[in-house]
Each structure stands twice: as structure tokens, then as C-alpha cells.
Design a protein around this motif. Structure first.
Motif, short mmCIF file in Angstrom:
data_model
loop_
_atom_site.label_atom_id
_atom_site.label_comp_id
_atom_site.label_asym_id
_atom_site.label_seq_id
_atom_site.Cartn_x
_atom_site.Cartn_y
_atom_site.Cartn_z
N LEU A 17 -1.02 -3.64 -2.68
CA LEU A 17 0.09 -3.16 -1.86
C LEU A 17 0.18 -1.64 -2.00
O LEU A 17 0.21 -1.13 -3.10
CB LEU A 17 1.40 -3.81 -2.30
N SER A 18 0.21 -0.95 -0.86
CA SER A 18 0.29 0.51 -0.87
C SER A 18 1.71 0.97 -1.14
O SER A 18 2.66 0.50 -0.51
CB SER A 18 -0.19 1.07 0.47
N PHE A 19 1.84 1.89 -2.10
CA PHE A 19 3.15 2.41 -2.47
C PHE A 19 3.29 3.89 -2.11
O PHE A 19 4.16 4.57 -2.65
CB PHE A 19 3.39 2.21 -3.96
N ASN A 20 2.43 4.39 -1.24
CA ASN A 20 2.48 5.81 -0.90
C ASN A 20 3.81 6.20 -0.27
O ASN A 20 4.48 7.15 -0.69
CB ASN A 20 1.35 6.17 0.06
N TRP A 21 4.23 5.44 0.75
CA TRP A 21 5.40 5.85 1.51
C TRP A 21 6.70 5.56 0.78
O TRP A 21 7.77 5.94 1.26
CB TRP A 21 5.40 5.15 2.87
N THR A 22 6.64 4.88 -0.35
CA THR A 22 7.87 4.66 -1.11
C THR A 22 8.41 5.96 -1.72
O THR A 22 9.56 6.01 -2.14
CB THR A 22 7.64 3.64 -2.24
N SER A 23 7.57 7.00 -1.74
CA SER A 23 8.06 8.29 -2.26
C SER A 23 9.16 8.86 -1.39
O SER A 23 9.97 9.66 -1.85
CB SER A 23 6.90 9.28 -2.34
N SER A 24 9.21 8.45 -0.10
CA SER A 24 10.28 8.92 0.77
C SER A 24 11.63 8.37 0.37
O SER A 24 12.67 8.94 0.74
CB SER A 24 9.98 8.52 2.22
N MET A 25 11.63 7.29 -0.40
CA MET A 25 12.89 6.71 -0.84
C MET A 25 13.42 7.37 -2.11
O MET A 25 14.53 7.07 -2.55
CB MET A 25 12.73 5.20 -1.08
N PHE A 26 12.63 8.27 -2.70
CA PHE A 26 13.09 8.97 -3.89
C PHE A 26 14.28 9.89 -3.60
O PHE A 26 14.89 10.42 -4.52
CB PHE A 26 11.96 9.80 -4.50
N ILE A 27 14.56 10.09 -2.31
CA ILE A 27 15.68 10.96 -1.93
C ILE A 27 16.99 10.46 -2.52
O ILE A 27 17.90 11.24 -2.82
CB ILE A 27 15.77 11.04 -0.39
#
Length: 223
Positions: A17-27
Motif C-alpha cells: 500500500l502506497s503511503f506517499n500521499w498521506t504526508s498531505s494529512m500531516f497538516i
């Protein structure tokens, strides 16, 4: 060249499972709590910035604003700003350097404005296609030019932010990759240049998020 641009798409996965775009939720981690009895300094600074931005948005809209448009634009500003800043940190996926991420903001805003304008203010939308004082001979060309410029608005918003974020990251990556091939006496020069570039990228992160928000507000004010 593939290795150079791979800094914008690092592979981070778990159980396929790719977790790259979960960094946008670090906001969510960077938003200060508003439940303190005595506000901290970061909350006071954030409140001042948001008040200045809100006054700027209200000035551009000129009392023709829709309900909640200021909150939406401020949220858009904070989302892009924090993603730009997080992209400067090591080992964090740079979401705002991808065209898909930026189009997910500009395209819905543009489509919403177009649907609202053409359905509710059709005459006003037609009047925008021909500027005041245009000679009759140039009217067909002006309609074509204005239509094309209106259609490419979401793309220009997204490409502007993407290109500016990519350019600075590429310069920083190129300098850091050449550290092993130069003499140790030039390390201080590379480190100084990297500090300057990081400072420049920090200002670019603020400016580009501000430009994206202000242009979106100007497009809204036309409707």
C-alpha cells in the motif's frame, strides 16, 4: 534524469500500500489548538496572518462575496502553505510539486465558478468575453482569446505552483548530489549555497500559496 526527478516521488509503502500521499494529512499536526486559556505565540502569529489574509480577500471581493468564501480561501492558503513547507523537510513527500495535487484544488474551484456563472449570471458571463470599447472587427477574435484564457485558468494555476516548487527542489538536489565529487575545501561554499536556497524556497512557499489564493479570489470576484 529519472534518478533526478525521483526525489519528487519517493517510494514509501507498507504491505503493498502506497503511503506517499498521506504526508498531505500531516497538516493536522501543525494546526495549533484553539482551546488554550492563554493563546501561545504560534496561535497569535497564525491569527494575525489569517486576519491580514481575510482583509485582503474581502477587499478583492468588494462586498460581492458568497457566504463562507473567505473561510474556503484561507483554508486553501493554509493547506498549500503547509504542504510547501513540509516538502522542504527531508524524507517527506512533496505533494505540492505534483500537478495532480494542485489540479485537485484549481479545477473544482474553476468548475464551480463556471457552473454558477453560466447558470445564474449568463449575461454577465457573455459580457466578460468582449472588453468594453472593442472594435466590431475584433470582437470574434476577442471572444476566442477570452474563451481560451478562461479555459486554461485552472491549468495555469496548477502549473505555476508545480513549476516553482520543482525548480527549487531540483537546484537543491543538484548541489547536494555533487558533494562527493568536489574538494573538501569547497564544502563551505555548497553549504552556504544550500542555506540560501532553503531560505529562498521558504519565501517561494509563502509567495506561491499566496498567489494561488489571491488569483482564485480574483476569479471568484469576476462572477
Amino acid at each position: 534524469m529519472n534518478n533526478l526527478f525521483s526525489i519528487f516521488d519517493p517510494s514509501s509503502s507498507f504491505m503493498n500500500l502506497s503511503f506517499n500521499w498521506t504526508s498531505s494529512m500531516f497538516i493536522i499536526m501543525f494546526i495549533p489548538l484553539s482551546l488554550w486559556m492563554i493563546p501561545n505565540r504560534s496561535l497569535i502569529l497564525l491569527t494575525k496572518i489569517l486576519n491580514i489574509l481575510n482583509n485582503e480577500i474581502q477587499t478583492l471581493l468588494k462586498n460581492n462575496s458568497f457566504k463562507g468564501i473567505s473561510i474556503m480561501m484561507i483554508s486553501l492558503f493554509m493547506m498549500i502553505l503547509l504542504n510547501n513547507f513540509m516538502g522542504l523537510l527531508p524524507y517527506i513527500f512533496t505533494s505540492s510539486s505534483h500537478l495532480v495535487f494542485n489540479l485537485s484544488f484549481s479545477l473544482p474551484i474553476w468548475l464551480t465558478l463556471m457552473f454558477f456563472g453560466w447558470l445564474n449570471k449568463t449575461e454577465s458571463m457573455f459580457s466578460h468575453l468582449i472588453p468594453l470599447g472593442t472594435p466590431p472587427l475584433l470582437m470574434p477574435f476577442m471572444v476566442l482569446i477570452e474563451s481560451i484564457s478562461n479555459i486554461i485558468r485552472p491549468l495555469t494555476l496548477a502549473v505555476r505552483l508545480t513549476a516553482n516548487m520543482i525548480a527549487g527542489h531540483l537546484l537543491i538536489s543538484l548541489l547536494s548530489n555533487n558533494g562527493n565529487s568536489i574538494s573538501i575545501y569547497f564544502y563551505w561554499l555548497i553549504i552556504l549555497t544550500e542555506i540560501i536556497l532553503m531560505t529562498l524556497e521558504s519565501s517561494v512557499a509563502i509567495i506561491q500559496s499566496y498567489v494561488f489564493t489571491i488569483l482564485s479570489t480574483l476569479y471568484t470576484s469576476e462572477i
